[in-house]
Write a protein that holds these residues in place. Sequence first.
Motif, PDB file in Angstrom:
ATOM      1  N   THR A 116       0.856  -1.183   0.000  1.00 16.46           N
ATOM      2  CA  THR A 116       0.000   0.000   0.000  1.00 16.46           C
ATOM      3  C   THR A 116       0.894   1.235   0.000  1.00 16.46           C
ATOM      4  N   THR A 117       0.289   2.400  -0.148  1.00 14.02           N
ATOM      5  CA  THR A 117       1.043   3.651  -0.111  1.00 14.02           C
ATOM      6  C   THR A 117       0.409   4.595   0.898  1.00 14.02           C
ATOM      7  N   GLY A 118       1.229   5.157   1.792  1.00 11.44           N
ATOM      8  CA  GLY A 118       0.723   6.042   2.834  1.00 11.44           C
ATOM      9  C   GLY A 118       0.522   7.461   2.354  1.00 11.44           C
ATOM     10  N   SER A 119      -0.098   8.277   3.199  1.00 10.92           N
ATOM     11  CA  SER A 119      -0.354   9.670   2.850  1.00 10.92           C
ATOM     12  C   SER A 119       0.937  10.464   2.688  1.00 10.92           C
ATOM     13  N   SER A 120       2.054   9.947   3.242  1.00 10.32           N
ATOM     14  CA  SER A 120       3.357  10.594   3.079  1.00 10.32           C
ATOM     15  C   SER A 120       3.997  10.264   1.729  1.00 10.32           C
ATOM     16  N   VAL A 158     -13.788 -14.397  -4.329  1.00 11.79           N
ATOM     17  CA  VAL A 158     -15.226 -14.208  -4.147  1.00 11.79           C
ATOM     18  C   VAL A 158     -15.951 -14.366  -5.483  1.00 11.79           C
ATOM     19  N   ASP A 159     -15.384 -13.747  -6.512  1.00 12.42           N
ATOM     20  CA  ASP A 159     -15.854 -13.925  -7.884  1.00 12.42           C
ATOM     21  C   ASP A 159     -14.688 -13.577  -8.800  1.00 12.42           C
ATOM     22  N   ASP A 160     -14.900 -13.521 -10.097  1.00 14.15           N
ATOM     23  CA  ASP A 160     -13.774 -13.332 -11.018  1.00 14.15           C
ATOM     24  C   ASP A 160     -13.229 -11.911 -11.030  1.00 14.15           C
ATOM     25  N   ARG A 161     -13.794 -11.024 -10.202  1.00 12.49           N
ATOM     26  CA  ARG A 161     -13.256  -9.681 -10.078  1.00 12.49           C
ATOM     27  C   ARG A 161     -12.913  -9.311  -8.643  1.00 12.49           C
ATOM     28  N   THR A 162     -13.147 -10.225  -7.703  1.00 11.32           N
ATOM     29  CA  THR A 162     -13.038  -9.860  -6.289  1.00 11.32           C
ATOM     30  C   THR A 162     -12.286 -10.898  -5.468  1.00 11.32           C
ATOM     31  N   LEU A 163     -11.357 -10.424  -4.642  1.00 12.06           N
ATOM     32  CA  LEU A 163     -10.667 -11.236  -3.647  1.00 12.06           C
ATOM     33  C   LEU A 163     -11.065 -10.745  -2.260  1.00 12.06           C
ATOM     34  N   GLY A 164     -10.979 -11.614  -1.277  1.00  9.15           N
ATOM     35  CA  GLY A 164     -11.288 -11.201   0.079  1.00  9.15           C
ATOM     36  C   GLY A 164     -10.515 -12.018   1.094  1.00  9.15           C
ATOM     37  N   PHE A 165     -10.246 -11.407   2.239  1.00 10.24           N
ATOM     38  CA  PHE A 165      -9.608 -12.141   3.332  1.00 10.24           C
ATOM     39  C   PHE A 165      -9.910 -11.444   4.650  1.00 10.24           C
ATOM     40  N   ALA A 166      -9.815 -12.229   5.719  1.00  2.76           N
ATOM     41  CA  ALA A 166     -10.003 -11.697   7.062  1.00  2.76           C
ATOM     42  C   ALA A 166      -8.710 -11.054   7.533  1.00  2.76           C
ATOM     43  N   ASP A 167      -8.825  -9.863   8.089  1.00  2.00           N
ATOM     44  CA  ASP A 167      -7.672  -9.164   8.649  1.00  2.00           C
ATOM     45  C   ASP A 167      -7.633  -9.491  10.133  1.00  2.00           C
ATOM     46  N   THR A 219      -4.093  -0.456   7.181  1.00  5.14           N
ATOM     47  CA  THR A 219      -5.453   0.064   7.337  1.00  5.14           C
ATOM     48  C   THR A 219      -5.480   1.578   7.166  1.00  5.14           C
ATOM     49  N   GLY A 220      -4.530   2.267   7.774  1.00  2.00           N
ATOM     50  CA  GLY A 220      -4.472   3.719   7.642  1.00  2.00           C
ATOM     51  C   GLY A 220      -4.150   4.158   6.229  1.00  2.00           C
ATOM     52  N   ASN A 221      -3.241   3.424   5.566  1.00  2.00           N
ATOM     53  CA  ASN A 221      -2.896   3.772   4.188  1.00  2.00           C
ATOM     54  C   ASN A 221      -4.117   3.694   3.283  1.00  2.00           C
ATOM     55  N   LEU A 222      -4.970   2.696   3.523  1.00  2.00           N
ATOM     56  CA  LEU A 222      -6.138   2.520   2.672  1.00  2.00           C
ATOM     57  C   LEU A 222      -7.171   3.621   2.866  1.00  2.00           C
ATOM     58  N   ASP A 223      -7.070   4.370   3.958  1.00  2.00           N
ATOM     59  CA  ASP A 223      -7.991   5.492   4.163  1.00  2.00           C
ATOM     60  C   ASP A 223      -7.760   6.607   3.154  1.00  2.00           C
ATOM     61  N   THR A 224      -6.532   6.703   2.626  1.00  2.00           N
ATOM     62  CA  THR A 224      -6.215   7.792   1.703  1.00  2.00           C
ATOM     63  C   THR A 224      -5.897   7.318   0.290  1.00  2.00           C
ATOM     64  N   ASP A 225      -5.618   6.027   0.122  1.00  2.00           N
ATOM     65  CA  ASP A 225      -5.314   5.491  -1.205  1.00  2.00           C
ATOM     66  C   ASP A 225      -5.720   4.025  -1.222  1.00  2.00           C
ATOM     67  N   ASP A 226      -6.742   3.696  -1.998  1.00  2.00           N
ATOM     68  CA  ASP A 226      -7.256   2.324  -1.976  1.00  2.00           C
ATOM     69  C   ASP A 226      -6.515   1.377  -2.910  1.00  2.00           C
ATOM     70  N   ARG A 227      -5.487   1.860  -3.610  1.00  2.00           N
ATOM     71  CA  ARG A 227      -4.753   1.003  -4.537  1.00  2.00           C
ATOM     72  C   ARG A 227      -3.814   0.067  -3.785  1.00  2.00           C
ATOM     73  N   THR A 271     -12.194  -1.823   3.226  1.00  2.00           N
ATOM     74  CA  THR A 271     -12.286  -2.539   4.489  1.00  2.00           C
ATOM     75  C   THR A 271     -13.719  -2.522   4.994  1.00  2.00           C
ATOM     76  N   GLY A 272     -14.026  -3.481   5.827  1.00  2.00           N
ATOM     77  CA  GLY A 272     -15.348  -3.558   6.430  1.00  2.00           C
ATOM     78  C   GLY A 272     -15.286  -4.396   7.684  1.00  2.00           C
ATOM     79  N   THR A 273     -16.334  -4.362   8.464  1.00  2.00           N
ATOM     80  CA  THR A 273     -16.423  -5.183   9.662  1.00  2.00           C
ATOM     81  C   THR A 273     -16.704  -6.627   9.248  1.00  2.00           C
ATOM     82  N   PRO A 274     -16.393  -7.588  10.124  1.00  2.00           N
ATOM     83  CA  PRO A 274     -16.590  -8.994   9.752  1.00  2.00           C
ATOM     84  C   PRO A 274     -18.001  -9.328   9.267  1.00  2.00           C
ATOM     85  N   ASP A 275     -19.007  -8.572   9.725  1.00  2.00           N
ATOM     86  CA  ASP A 275     -20.373  -8.862   9.284  1.00  2.00           C
ATOM     87  C   ASP A 275     -20.599  -8.496   7.815  1.00  2.00           C
ATOM     88  N   ARG A 276     -19.634  -7.797   7.204  1.00  2.00           N
ATOM     89  CA  ARG A 276     -19.748  -7.441   5.794  1.00  2.00           C
ATOM     90  C   ARG A 276     -19.161  -8.522   4.881  1.00  2.00           C
TER      91      ARG A 276
END
Length: 211
Positions: A58-62, A80-89, A99-107, A129-134
């Motif tokens: 990831t890349t941080g805000s700095s 998850v499907d042919d366009r989506t990956l997922g994992f538990a953090d 997690t903080g880096n993804l707040d400013t850059d989702d790549r 990111t999302g809560t486990p219920d997502r």
Amino acid sequence: MTSRYAQLLFTPPVQAHQEEQGSRRNYAAMAEGPAEADRLTPSEAAFIARAESFYLATTGSSGWPYVQHRGGPPGFLRVVDDRTLGFADYRGNKQYITTGNLDTDDRVSLLLMDYPARRRLKILGRARTGTPDRWPASAGPLVPEGYRAVPERVLLITVEAYDWNCPQHIQPRYTVAELEEALKPVRERIAELERENARLLEAARAGGRTP
């Protein structure tokens, strides 16, 4: 290499270096294609399903890049499907850099290695990111059965592009489980020879001969 992968990473400065080194002509055609995100095929899905670890960048805000290792039992990274990956953090050292880096850059960029087969898969995507219920029910259980870990959140990654890399300079490495499986026939043969040796010794003693 897909056209989308080349479109995203062969920036003008990269192209300038390719031109200087004489590889631009070979790579130019790779970027010629529709500007559409790649879709994972059964080959990528099978490779990902076997993965026990991967590296996540990831890349941080700095502006500084950050690479983190993620691991778990095979299947912890889901297609998850042919366009989506997922994992538990899972709960970790609570630095929350990724997690903080993804707040400013989702790549994000993922690197998956198969050291015994000398293969690697590089994936570009956008993470949320999302809560486990997502966690999507279609992805199966959030935590693989028997794995003791506490998920704090889930990461879902929309795949943009991927590329299979060449095996050059990948040194084969094996996990304990892989070595156990590979050595199983050898150990069985050794046990068989030891039993045969014990039988011959016993027969020799019974006949009054010194083994």
